[in-house]
Design an enzyme around this catalytic site. Structure first.
Site, PDB file in Angstrom:
ATOM      1  N   ASN A 772       0.847  -1.184   0.000  1.00 42.44           N
ATOM      2  CA  ASN A 772       0.000   0.000   0.000  1.00 42.44           C
ATOM      3  C   ASN A 772       0.886   1.239   0.000  1.00 42.44           C
ATOM      4  O   ASN A 772       1.448   1.622   1.030  1.00 42.44           O
ATOM      5  CB  ASN A 772      -0.914  -0.001   1.226  1.00 42.44           C
ATOM      6  CG  ASN A 772      -1.843   1.200   1.253  1.00 42.44           C
ATOM      7  OD1 ASN A 772      -2.072   1.834   0.224  1.00 42.44           O
ATOM      8  ND2 ASN A 772      -2.363   1.523   2.423  1.00 42.44           N
ATOM      9  N   ASP A 795     -12.626   8.896  -6.417  1.00 41.97           N
ATOM     10  CA  ASP A 795     -13.806   9.680  -6.060  1.00 41.97           C
ATOM     11  C   ASP A 795     -13.929  10.971  -6.865  1.00 41.97           C
ATOM     12  O   ASP A 795     -14.766  11.823  -6.551  1.00 41.97           O
ATOM     13  CB  ASP A 795     -13.801  10.004  -4.565  1.00 41.97           C
ATOM     14  CG  ASP A 795     -12.559  10.766  -4.139  1.00 41.97           C
ATOM     15  OD1 ASP A 795     -11.665  10.976  -4.988  1.00 41.97           O
ATOM     16  OD2 ASP A 795     -12.472  11.149  -2.960  1.00 41.97           O
ATOM     17  N   ASP A 882       1.485  13.767  -5.292  1.00 44.40           N
ATOM     18  CA  ASP A 882       1.156  14.704  -6.357  1.00 44.40           C
ATOM     19  C   ASP A 882       2.103  15.903  -6.344  1.00 44.40           C
ATOM     20  O   ASP A 882       2.491  16.410  -7.397  1.00 44.40           O
ATOM     21  CB  ASP A 882      -0.298  15.159  -6.235  1.00 44.40           C
ATOM     22  CG  ASP A 882      -0.664  15.565  -4.804  1.00 44.40           C
ATOM     23  OD1 ASP A 882       0.209  15.497  -3.904  1.00 44.40           O
ATOM     24  OD2 ASP A 882      -1.828  15.925  -4.570  1.00 44.40           O
ATOM     25  N   ARG A 925       1.645  18.370   4.158  1.00 37.31           N
ATOM     26  CA  ARG A 925       1.994  18.907   2.844  1.00 37.31           C
ATOM     27  C   ARG A 925       2.897  20.122   2.968  1.00 37.31           C
ATOM     28  O   ARG A 925       3.754  20.364   2.105  1.00 37.31           O
ATOM     29  CB  ARG A 925       0.719  19.220   2.059  1.00 37.31           C
ATOM     30  CG  ARG A 925      -0.046  17.958   1.698  1.00 37.31           C
ATOM     31  CD  ARG A 925      -1.395  18.227   1.089  1.00 37.31           C
ATOM     32  NE  ARG A 925      -1.360  18.457  -0.338  1.00 37.31           N
ATOM     33  CZ  ARG A 925      -1.288  17.502  -1.260  1.00 37.31           C
ATOM     34  NH1 ARG A 925      -1.208  16.240  -0.892  1.00 37.31           N
ATOM     35  NH2 ARG A 925      -1.294  17.786  -2.541  1.00 37.31           N
TER      36      ARG A 925
END
Length: 968
Positions: A772, A795, A882, A925
């Site tokens: 994972n 989603d 990302d 982040r």
């Protein structure tokens, strides 16, 4: 009969009436008609009144209401009570009957209304279905036309389908030939001293290395330095070109050095004073020629003399017999090396054969792995010191007075520059025996004729330790490197390259005084002028002025490029070995081996057949066609195997930084001129309106653009949200240009056996992840067969037109991230550093990969090129993948991402609470952005202030034209 001969006949009654009417006046006719219109109604009224007066009153009422039953009865006063009651009861029964009938009629009316409503809805549904079917029919017609064009192209194509090169290898060792003369060997070049027959273009460039323990070419007094021998064998074993079969090899590597004198020969043990003595020659020519695959003349052999221990300061002029290490000397002087290629750090010009021998850097770093920890930040652009230099120079014998005067003048001018009226700070030390205190400039030493035992004459030695030099270089904007004397006839030296590599690593831009007389490592492929400044020694008087003219933009660009060259090609033994092999392979025009792809094992076993859902009813708007329905069409691969390095080799080595692997496609592939698609090179192109252009109707029929037709692959990461995943997959039904959906199943639990998967018209490949990790989103899966990759969260809800518009925009910006939700990095005004910001902004620097297009090439770089520390941080926080991808793409391209449409966030009704809504998510982040900045050495993200919308968006067009997209 009259005299004239005319006969008169009597007129008829009709003729007389017409003649009379023609003579009657119009006023008389009007009066007559008016009288008739008045008299006729009066007569009619009188007649009717007369008739009604003659009829009795009761008959008149019965005549008017004969249909009414109550009026038909006689006078009620004459009836008895019982009869009256019966009649009342009869009337009540009639009333009840009428009421029931009325209710039945009302119910029937309502049923009819419901039926009418149902029929109306059905009519609307049929109209929509008709429009949808007509739309599908149009798409099928377009698809048939596209298929016909593809068929014609396939029939007319005259180029073969290329694939990763299949190896064609020799089957026996090199034949034994006669040795060449030493005079011929001095003129060796690749065309006359290299056997190309063993290195086919499709050979894969196999490289064999002699075991230095079994095939030593050194005298017993010498041995290969342990670190060099161990790490070189280990790192070469990781190289994909390495082979253990000498019969199929193209190159044969011979590790000669760096060699050290055996400890038993360092001192004369028979002498009571244990004085140091010089060992004998290191390289034995007879052992070299006796190598089993030498072939008589040493063709296709590469002799490696890689410096490490001696990088601290052996002169190029010192002979091999005068030192205890060979790495900093020209080891092969006086040795017959035949047709063998020599690779070392130090070359005399008389012994160096351009484009045949190779200047390699010394091995100063670790065996491999991340090296970013050794580098300071690239910013600020200007540091405390403008220029620094530390070195101790020994005047060699045999150098002319004019040359010595030049060196003395350089020293005097540099000292005067430091002492002059300027605010710039310098640090110059020309005597290593002087203590370095602070940043004060030490005066020139008049007694610098002494030399350490390990130092020969003719060069500037290194002062202090590596850590002390690093302290100075971290504070220096520029680092001065003085080349050896031109009269010494030196191409390059180990000391010069050591200074160069230390400066690059620590961000001090090298300034090579006398750089026009030296050759730097791998100069045939690396553009050193983008990382260092070169000045002739005669321009030393203009040095200060020249350095002051360098703006911050160029300064940071030089520093960034220098770090790039150091990290990729010089920082470790692995980098040095890989670069050495790649440079020699590049000379021969042989492509590298294909990059490794990640296996994509299915989450289902071979015998299990997933259940399918019922047919999906599309909910897309029927009036908007987005493109034809095409069969799966993978992107062509490996089309530029042999021309890639010819046309873009400079960029491969100096910008993209990965010349070690061959990729199926690149986002930087060349494009044809616009007229080529109509003049003989139109295979695969689908111009809009067949080249005539057009608005929405023609636009939706073809991809257009500057590249041939292609499709895209959706990669969707999911973790234990089956129903959310199924809903997202269902929405992809009927999406044009979709090649495949790759679902990365990150959960250790397999999908439920009774889970029904939608049939969306394209394959859905569910990949079983080994663990994972969010890094799985960017693995270069072998199941991805297209250049375009759309990364989507499970989603994220995107309309078909949004996806199609994003795909079309990406086709024109193939080297960038093109997507929907935009974010930006903001400066922390209170504490410094960077903050991740998702607020609405007129400026952005990132596009989240939860809904973004990018090229598959970046998945290779993310997996194999990006520092491991970045991927480890993603796994630690289970976040920030990302951001890492945006850092990578901006670092490679120096371009910001492209945002499309007005979407800023995604809402998923019915989905579980997302992790991104937690405050911890944002704190992580923030930390990621600052950590990634530390790894890269600077902030690679760039700001942009625009987003992309379709060309005719908000443009008034004629009624008979369509827009490119209805809502975009």
């Amino acid at each position: 009969m009259a005299e004239s001969g005319i006969i008169y006949q009597p007129l008829s009654n009709r003729e007389l009436l017409c003649r009379w009417l023609s003579h009657v006046k119009l006023s008389r006719i009007i009066i007559l008609v008016s009288v008739v219109l008045i008299i006729v109604p009066l007569v009619t009224h009188y007649y009717l009144s007369k008739v009604e007066a003659d009829v009795p009153n009761g008959d008149v009422h019965r005549t008017r209401s004969k249909l009414s039953s109550l009026e038909a009865f006689e006078d009620f006063s004459t009836l008895r009570a019982s009869d009256l009651k019966l009649r009342i009861e009869e009337m009540l029964r009639i009333k009840d009957s009428v009421s029931v009938e009325l209710r039945e009629l009302e119910a029937k009316r309502q049923r009819l209304q419901l039926e009418v409503t149902g029929f109306t809805q059905r009519i609307e549904e049929l109209k929509q279905e008709l429009a949808r079917q007509q739309n599908d029919l149009e798409r099928l017609k377009i698809s048939v036309e596209q298929a016909q064009v593809a068929q014609r192209e396939a029939a007319q194509r005259n180029t073969p389908d290329l694939a990763p090169p299949k190896q064609i290898l020799p089957s026996q060792a090199p034949a034994v030939l006669s040795p060449i003369s030493p005079s011929y060997a001095t003129h060796c070049r690749m065309h006359n001293c290299f056997d190309h027959s063993r290195c086919s273009l499709v050979s894969g460039f196999p490289v064999y290395m002699y075991d230095p323990d079994r095939h030593s070419v050194l005298s017993p007094e010498w041995e290969v330095e342990g670190f060099v021998k161990t790490t070189l064998k280990q790192t070469l074993g990781y190289n994909p070109h390495f082979t253990s079969d000498p019969n199929s090899a193209c190159l044969y590597l011979v590790l000669v050095g760096e060699s050290l004198a055996a400890r038993s020969f360092w001192f004369n043990t028979t002498s009571p004073g244990r004085k140091m003595v010089a060992p004998g020659p290191a390289l034995l020519e007879r052992l070299l020629h006796a190598l089993p695959y030498w072939g008589g003349d040493g063709r296709n052999h590469v002799l490696l003399n890689l410096a490490r221990s001696s990088a601290a300061g052996v002169s190029a002029l010192g002979s091999p017999t005068s030192a205890v290490a060979t790495g900093a000397s020209d080891l092969f002087l006086g040795v017959d090396t035949g047709r063998a290629i020599i690779v070392q750090s130090t070359f005399l010009r008389s012994h160096f054969r351009p484009h045949f021998d190779l200047v390699a850097p010394p091995i100063l770093g670790q065996p491999g792995g991340d090296v970013w920890q050794e580098c300071p930040p690239m910013l600020p652009a200007r540091r405390q010191l403008l220029l620094s230099f530390q070195g101790d120079y020994i005047q060699p014998a045999g150098v002319s007075r004019s040359t010595a005067d030049i060196d003395s003048f350089i020293v005097e001018h540099l000292q005067g520059m430091a002492m002059g009226p300027t605010t710039d700070r310098f640090l110059f030390h020309f005597d290593c025996t002087l203590a370095v205190l602070g940043h004060e400039t030490a005066p020139a030493s008049k007694s610098n004729t002494r030399t350490p035992p390990s130092m020969g004459a003719g060069e500037w030695s290194l002062c202090g330790t590596e850590s002390s030099r690093a302290t100075i270089l971290r504070e220096s904007t520029f680092a001065l490197i003085i080349a050896p004397h031109a009269e010494l006839d030196v191409v390059s030296t180990t000391l010069l390259q050591t200074r160069l590599l230390e400066a690059l690593k620590l961000g001090a831009v090298p300034v090579i005084l006398g750089g026009d007389s030296v050759e730097l490592p791998y100069s045939e492929v690396l553009a050193w002028r983008r990382a260092a400044l070169f000045l002739p020694k005669a321009r030393v008087t203009e040095l200060h002025f020249f350095l002051r003219t360098v703006p911050d933009t160029d300064l940071v660009a030089l520093r960034r490029q220098g770090r790039h060259l150091w990290e990729r090609y010089c920082a470790s033994v692995q980098a040095t070995v890989d670069t050495l092999v790649a440079v020699l392979r590049d000379r021969l025009g042989i492509p590298p081996l294909p990059a490794d792809e990640e296996p994509a094992p299915s989450v289902f076993n071979a015998s299990f057949v997933p259940l399918k859902m019922d047919a999906i009813v599309p909910d897309a708007e029927p009036e908007e066609s987005l493109g034809p329905l095409e069969p799966s069409y993978p992107s062509p691969k490996f089309k530029r195997n042999y021309t890639y390095f010819l046309s873009q080799g400079y960029e491969v080595w100096n910008d993209w930084g990965d010349p070690f692997r061959l990729y199926p496609q690149l986002p930087f592939d060349l494009i044809l001129p616009s007229d080529a698609k109509f003049l003989g090179s139109g295979v695969g192109f689908r111009p809009i309106g067949r080249g005539a252009g057009g608005a929405g109707k023609e636009f939706c029929e073809s991809l257009g653009g500057n590249n041939p037709r292609e499709q895209f692959t959706i990669v969707m990461l999911t973790y234990e949200r089956e129903q959310v995943l199924i809903n997202s997959l269902s929405r992809l039904y009927g999406l044009p240009y979709l090649h495949k959906v790759v679902v990365v199943w990150n959960s250790p639990k397999p999908p439920l056996e009774d889970l029904r998967w939608p049939d969306i018209g394209v394959p859905v490949h569910v990949v079983k992840a080994s663990r994972n990790s969010l890094n799985n989103r960017f693995l270069p899966y072998e199941a991805i067969e297209t250049e375009a990759v759309l990364s989507v969260d499970d989603d994220a809800h995107l309309r078909h037109d949004e996806i199609m518009f994003g795909f079309r925009v990406w086709r024109e910006q193939r080297d960038r991230v093109v997507g929907f939700p935009g974010r930006y990095h903001a400066w922390d005004l209170n504490h410094g550093g960077w903050l991740y910001n998702s607020n609405y902004s007129c400026e952005l620097s990132m596009v989240l990969t939860g809904a973004a297009f990018f090229h598959k090439y970046y998945t290779y770089l993310y997996t194999y090129w990006l520092p491991q520390a970045v991927r480890d941080k993603v796994d630690e926080y289970m976040n920030c993948e990302d951001i890492a991808m945006n850092f990578l793409v901006s670092h490679i391209t120096r371009k910001p991402p492209v945002k499309v449409t007005s979407r800023w966030t995604f809402r998923c009704p019915g989905c579980p609470v997302s992790l991104s809504e937690d405050d911890t998510h944002f704190q992580e982040r923030h930390k990621c952005i600052n950590f990634f900045t530390e790894v890269f050495g600077y902030m690679p993200l760039l700001n942009t202030q625009f987003r992309a919308d379709s060309i005719l968006f908000k443009t008034r067009i004629p009624h008979d034209k369509q827009k490119c997209f209805k809502f975009i």
